[in-house]
Scaffold this motif. Structure first.
Motif, PDB file in Angstrom:
ATOM      1  N   SER A 124      67.006 -92.433 131.575  1.00 29.28           N
ATOM      2  CA  SER A 124      66.020 -91.934 130.614  1.00 29.28           C
ATOM      3  C   SER A 124      66.485 -92.279 129.201  1.00 29.28           C
ATOM      4  O   SER A 124      67.518 -91.783 128.743  1.00 29.28           O
ATOM      5  N   LYS A 125      65.708 -93.103 128.525  1.00 30.07           N
ATOM      6  CA  LYS A 125      66.080 -93.524 127.172  1.00 30.07           C
ATOM      7  C   LYS A 125      66.000 -92.372 126.184  1.00 30.07           C
ATOM      8  O   LYS A 125      66.879 -92.211 125.342  1.00 30.07           O
ATOM      9  N   VAL A 126      64.962 -91.557 126.286  1.00 30.28           N
ATOM     10  CA  VAL A 126      64.775 -90.445 125.351  1.00 30.28           C
ATOM     11  C   VAL A 126      65.890 -89.418 125.509  1.00 30.28           C
ATOM     12  O   VAL A 126      66.509 -88.991 124.523  1.00 30.28           O
ATOM     13  N   LEU A 127      66.155 -89.023 126.747  1.00 33.89           N
ATOM     14  CA  LEU A 127      67.217 -88.034 126.983  1.00 33.89           C
ATOM     15  C   LEU A 127      68.577 -88.583 126.583  1.00 33.89           C
ATOM     16  O   LEU A 127      69.426 -87.854 126.059  1.00 33.89           O
ATOM     17  N   THR A 128      68.794 -89.882 126.808  1.00 35.89           N
ATOM     18  CA  THR A 128      70.054 -90.506 126.432  1.00 35.89           C
ATOM     19  C   THR A 128      70.243 -90.460 124.922  1.00 35.89           C
ATOM     20  O   THR A 128      71.323 -90.104 124.432  1.00 35.89           O
TER      21      THR A 128
END
Length: 179
Positions: A124-128
């Motif tokens: 997950s790019k956003v969570l990362t």
């Protein structure tokens, strides 16, 4: 004779008659377990430079948040771990678990773990990116614990800024209501 002196002599072409045989199991255990002050500084510098290089190189792949998170997080770990060369790993661990900074250490370690989980497992790019931002903030707060009164000063500064914003909003609201 320490390992650095033996290395210097071997590179300079000198013989070392005091050397123990290579097949001896205990031949160089002292060089493995304890480092000279110069070797500690070299280890610290190497880890710190490698960590900073990974953090800077991670900015090149910022467009790909997962690669960015992995490089940045490992760079962070190397940079923080570099101080273990100066003070020793056990002292580093004791200082990290000191009551003054145990929560900051736990929060920093948690966000390091979460950033790697979000990047490598969940993808997950956003969570990362959120975890990386929190990791940076936690590292900043953790680092402040080594400077006397720094946390209190930053906390006071933030409360002044936030109360200043509230006061400014109140004044703007009163002015707007008047108009």
């Amino acid at each position: 004779m320490d390992a650095l002196t033996r290395l210097h002599r071997s590179l300079a072409g000198g013989d070392d008659d005091e050397e123990q045989p290579e097949d001896s199991i205990l031949g160089d255990t002292e060089g493995i377990c304890s480092l000279s002050p110069v070797q500690r500084v070299y280890g610290f510098a190497a880890c710190l430079v490698a960590g900073l290089a990974l953090m800077i190189l991670s900015l090149v792949v910022f467009i790909r948040p997962i690669k960015f998170a992995v490089m940045f997080t490992f760079g962070n770990i190397l940079a923080v771990g570099s101080t273990a060369f100066l003070i020793g790993p056990s002292q580093q661990l004791r200082m990290m678990l000191d009551p003054v900074r145990v929560y900051a250490t736990a929060i920093y370690g948690g966000f390091v773990f979460l950033a790697l989980i979000f990047a490598l497992w969940i993808h997950s790019k956003v969570l990362t990116l959120i975890a990386i931002i929190c990791e940076i903030c936690a590292l900043f707060w953790y680092s402040l614990s080594y400077i006397p009164f720094a946390r209190r000063m930053v906390s006071d500064l933030m409360s002044i800024c936030c109360s200043g914003v509230k006061a400014a909003r109140t004044q703007i609201t009163q002015i707007c209501d008047y108009c």
